[in-house]
Enzyme design. Sequence first.
Site, PDB file in Angstrom:
ATOM      1  N   THR A   1      46.954  44.933  46.619  1.00 21.17           N
ATOM      2  CA  THR A   1      46.501  45.191  47.916  1.00 21.17           C
ATOM      3  C   THR A   1      46.565  43.776  48.764  1.00 21.17           C
ATOM      4  OG1 THR A   1      44.153  44.423  47.953  1.00 21.17           O
ATOM      5  CG2 THR A   1      44.499  46.965  47.623  1.00 21.17           C
TER       6      THR A   1
ATOM      7  N   VAL B   1      41.475  38.787  41.566  1.00 25.83           N
ATOM      8  CA  VAL B   1      41.124  38.109  42.855  1.00 25.83           C
ATOM      9  C   VAL B   1      42.576  37.505  43.291  1.00 25.83           C
ATOM     10  CG1 VAL B   1      40.078  36.318  44.218  1.00 25.83           C
ATOM     11  CG2 VAL B   1      38.893  37.551  42.485  1.00 25.83           C
ATOM     12  N   LYS B   2      42.952  37.797  44.473  1.00 29.34           N
ATOM     13  CA  LYS B   2      44.194  37.275  44.960  1.00 29.34           C
ATOM     14  C   LYS B   2      44.038  36.160  45.965  1.00 29.34           C
ATOM     15  CE  LYS B   2      48.110  40.170  46.354  1.00 29.34           C
ATOM     16  NZ  LYS B   2      48.512  40.981  47.285  1.00 29.34           N
ATOM     17  N   VAL B   3      44.688  34.866  45.460  1.00 32.39           N
ATOM     18  CA  VAL B   3      44.294  33.720  46.355  1.00 32.39           C
ATOM     19  C   VAL B   3      45.727  33.351  46.850  1.00 32.39           C
ATOM     20  CG1 VAL B   3      42.512  32.934  45.095  1.00 32.39           C
ATOM     21  CG2 VAL B   3      44.739  32.226  44.294  1.00 32.39           C
TER      22      VAL B   3
END
Length: 221
Positions: A27, A82-84
Amino acid sequence: MKLFLDTAHLSDIRTAHEWGILDGVTTNPSLAAREGLEFPELIARICEITPGPVSAEVVAPEVEEMLAQARDLTAIADNVVVKVPMSKEGVTAGARMVDEGMSINVTLVFSAAQAILAARIGATFVSPFLGRVDDAGNDGLGLLHDLVEVYAAQGYDTQVLAASLRHPVHVVEAARIGADCATMPFAVMERLFHHPLTDIGMARFNADWEAYQRALAAGRG
Ligand code: E4P
């Protein structure tokens, strides 16, 4: 190559899961904004549908705030990744997330140099955005090729997640180049099924079968 959906739309995720081909979901804030649910609730519902990795992005300018968001996101379900963003703050926060045992996906990657940084901090995934490179008049698949080559030369464990895919040829070429995963909109995944000769073949088989059944019935009558 694993197949991921690039969406936050629950019914599309459910459909792809039922097809038996869904390995995970990515997402981003723009996709989440379309769904009309609080973000933690949305991520929880996606994680209930698929056991695969579900990328949820932190949106904060500073490292400590990104870390706080990451801790909240990873508390939602075991399969949250976790998208960073690829920035100094994103990489700094990402390195600390990895130290805390989180899986991370470094996103908004547009060069092999950036991808080296993602691998060095122990990211689980790195996301080069092929379609956006093409949109800017450059060669998205060329970027993917460079990145896969550098990773192979270095033996990095980080998985290359080809992102921002726009059509089935992107998916096939990503597989040919050696991406570990490909994330795509639902419409692109659906198009992977289709070929006009399959439709023509099925129609002919069905028509022949019905004619055969009719002939048998007439012979019996
Ligand atoms: C990947 O994780 C991103 O969400 C995505 O692929 C962006 O694609 P877009 O360029 O179609 O927005």
